[in-house]
Design a protein around this motif. Structure first.
Motif, short mmCIF file in Angstrom:
data_model
loop_
_atom_site.label_atom_id
_atom_site.label_comp_id
_atom_site.label_asym_id
_atom_site.label_seq_id
_atom_site.Cartn_x
_atom_site.Cartn_y
_atom_site.Cartn_z
N GLY A 3 0.80 -1.22 0.00
CA GLY A 3 0.00 0.00 0.00
C GLY A 3 0.83 1.26 0.00
O GLY A 3 0.30 2.36 0.07
N GLN A 4 2.14 1.12 -0.09
CA GLN A 4 3.04 2.27 -0.07
C GLN A 4 3.96 2.32 -1.29
O GLN A 4 4.48 3.37 -1.62
CB GLN A 4 3.92 2.22 1.20
CG GLN A 4 3.16 2.34 2.49
CD GLN A 4 2.76 3.75 2.79
OE1 GLN A 4 3.43 4.70 2.43
NE2 GLN A 4 1.63 3.91 3.45
N VAL A 5 4.20 1.17 -1.90
CA VAL A 5 5.17 1.05 -2.99
C VAL A 5 4.50 0.37 -4.17
O VAL A 5 3.76 -0.58 -3.98
CB VAL A 5 6.38 0.19 -2.51
CG1 VAL A 5 7.39 -0.01 -3.62
CG2 VAL A 5 7.04 0.82 -1.29
N GLY A 6 4.77 0.85 -5.37
CA GLY A 6 4.23 0.22 -6.58
C GLY A 6 5.27 -0.64 -7.28
O GLY A 6 6.34 -0.16 -7.62
N ILE A 7 4.96 -1.93 -7.47
CA ILE A 7 5.87 -2.87 -8.12
C ILE A 7 5.24 -3.30 -9.44
O ILE A 7 4.06 -3.67 -9.46
CB ILE A 7 6.12 -4.10 -7.21
CG1 ILE A 7 6.76 -3.66 -5.89
CG2 ILE A 7 6.98 -5.14 -7.92
CD1 ILE A 7 6.83 -4.76 -4.85
N PRO A 8 6.01 -3.24 -10.54
CA PRO A 8 5.46 -3.69 -11.82
C PRO A 8 4.90 -5.12 -11.70
O PRO A 8 5.47 -5.94 -10.99
CB PRO A 8 6.67 -3.68 -12.76
CG PRO A 8 7.61 -2.70 -12.14
CD PRO A 8 7.40 -2.83 -10.65
N THR A 9 3.81 -5.39 -12.35
CA THR A 9 3.07 -6.66 -12.39
C THR A 9 2.15 -6.86 -11.19
O THR A 9 1.43 -7.84 -11.13
CB THR A 9 3.97 -7.93 -12.50
OG1 THR A 9 4.64 -8.17 -11.25
CG2 THR A 9 4.99 -7.81 -13.62
N HIS A 10 2.15 -5.94 -10.26
CA HIS A 10 1.34 -6.08 -9.05
C HIS A 10 0.20 -5.07 -9.01
O HIS A 10 -0.31 -4.75 -7.94
CB HIS A 10 2.22 -5.88 -7.81
CG HIS A 10 3.22 -6.96 -7.56
ND1 HIS A 10 4.17 -7.35 -8.47
CD2 HIS A 10 3.41 -7.75 -6.48
CE1 HIS A 10 4.91 -8.30 -7.96
NE2 HIS A 10 4.48 -8.58 -6.75
N SER A 11 -0.22 -4.53 -10.13
CA SER A 11 -1.16 -3.41 -10.15
C SER A 11 -2.49 -3.73 -9.47
O SER A 11 -3.00 -2.92 -8.69
CB SER A 11 -1.39 -2.91 -11.57
OG SER A 11 -1.79 -3.98 -12.41
N ARG A 70 11.50 -7.96 -16.08
CA ARG A 70 12.50 -8.08 -15.02
C ARG A 70 11.85 -8.54 -13.72
O ARG A 70 12.40 -9.38 -13.00
CB ARG A 70 13.22 -6.75 -14.83
CG ARG A 70 14.19 -6.43 -15.97
CD ARG A 70 15.03 -5.20 -15.69
NE ARG A 70 14.25 -3.98 -15.57
CZ ARG A 70 13.86 -3.21 -16.59
NH1 ARG A 70 14.17 -3.55 -17.82
NH2 ARG A 70 13.18 -2.10 -16.37
N THR A 71 10.66 -8.02 -13.41
CA THR A 71 9.97 -8.44 -12.19
C THR A 71 9.58 -9.91 -12.29
O THR A 71 9.76 -10.68 -11.35
CB THR A 71 8.72 -7.57 -11.95
OG1 THR A 71 9.13 -6.21 -11.83
CG2 THR A 71 7.98 -8.00 -10.70
N ARG A 72 9.05 -10.30 -13.45
CA ARG A 72 8.67 -11.70 -13.64
C ARG A 72 9.88 -12.61 -13.48
O ARG A 72 9.81 -13.63 -12.78
CB ARG A 72 8.04 -11.90 -15.01
CG ARG A 72 7.68 -13.34 -15.28
CD ARG A 72 7.21 -13.54 -16.71
NE ARG A 72 7.02 -14.94 -16.98
CZ ARG A 72 5.90 -15.47 -17.44
NH1 ARG A 72 4.86 -14.71 -17.70
NH2 ARG A 72 5.83 -16.75 -17.67
N HIS A 73 10.99 -12.25 -14.10
CA HIS A 73 12.20 -13.08 -14.01
C HIS A 73 12.66 -13.20 -12.56
O HIS A 73 13.03 -14.29 -12.11
CB HIS A 73 13.32 -12.49 -14.87
CG HIS A 73 14.60 -13.24 -14.77
ND1 HIS A 73 14.78 -14.47 -15.37
CD2 HIS A 73 15.75 -12.96 -14.12
CE1 HIS A 73 16.00 -14.91 -15.09
NE2 HIS A 73 16.61 -14.01 -14.33
N TYR A 74 12.62 -12.09 -11.82
CA TYR A 74 13.02 -12.14 -10.42
C TYR A 74 12.13 -13.11 -9.64
O TYR A 74 12.62 -13.95 -8.88
CB TYR A 74 12.95 -10.75 -9.79
CG TYR A 74 13.15 -10.78 -8.29
CD1 TYR A 74 14.43 -10.93 -7.76
CD2 TYR A 74 12.08 -10.72 -7.41
CE1 TYR A 74 14.62 -11.00 -6.38
CE2 TYR A 74 12.26 -10.78 -6.04
CZ TYR A 74 13.54 -10.93 -5.54
OH TYR A 74 13.73 -11.00 -4.18
N LEU A 75 10.82 -13.01 -9.86
CA LEU A 75 9.90 -13.88 -9.12
C LEU A 75 10.06 -15.35 -9.52
O LEU A 75 9.97 -16.24 -8.67
CB LEU A 75 8.45 -13.43 -9.35
CG LEU A 75 8.08 -12.08 -8.73
CD1 LEU A 75 6.69 -11.65 -9.18
CD2 LEU A 75 8.17 -12.14 -7.22
#
Length: 142
Positions: A3-11, A70-75
């Motif tokens: 609720g404080q930070v926006g992460i790509p793929t988590h919209s 990049r987010t998907r690869h990390y996960l």
């Protein structure tokens, strides 16, 4: 920290979390005169096994080399040993907080959470400060 930070793929996830943040902050002010306190728990990456249980759709080429890719690869490749949150310690901190006469509105748990929220708030404050003159310029002049 959703609720404080926006992460790509988590919209979609963030939409719910940001809504909950605003709702909780507002309600907490409505009920504070009754000595009722609300706390938003903001944990970081915690070793729960959740990340390894995720399933993915076929990767879309257009997203492969950007923030989404990049987010998907990390996960997909994350080893949960890099998640520093200990579920038992988080639960104990939450339990302890419920016993405080005036618990915090936001309970930040995890060094990753603290760093990410600090960076996001600093970035937002910096952006806000650049708009001060414009914000003040739209007032009626007397």
């Amino acid at each position: 920290m959703g609720g404080q930070v926006g992460i790509p793929t988590h919209s979609s996830y963030h939409a719910g979390k940001w809504g909950l943040e605003g709702f909780t902050e507002s309600v907490s002010r409505e009920v504070s005169d009754f000595n009722i306190h609300l706390t938003l728990v903001e944990p970081g990456a915690t070793r729960t096994g959740f990340a390894s249980a995720l399933q993915y759709t076929t990767e879309t080429t257009v997203y492969r080399d950007n923030a989404v890719g990049r987010t998907r690869h990390y996960l997909e490749t994350a080893d949960e040993s890099v998640f520093t949150g200990d579920p038992a310690k988080l639960a104990a901190a939450i339990d302890d907080t419920t016993r405080h006469p005036r618990p915090p509105l936001r309970l930040t748990l995890g060094s990753d959470t603290y760093s990410a929220i600090h960076a996001a708030l600093t970035e937002r404050l910096t952006a806000l400060e650049t708009q001060k003159d414009l914000a003040e310029s739209v007032a009626f002049t007397h």
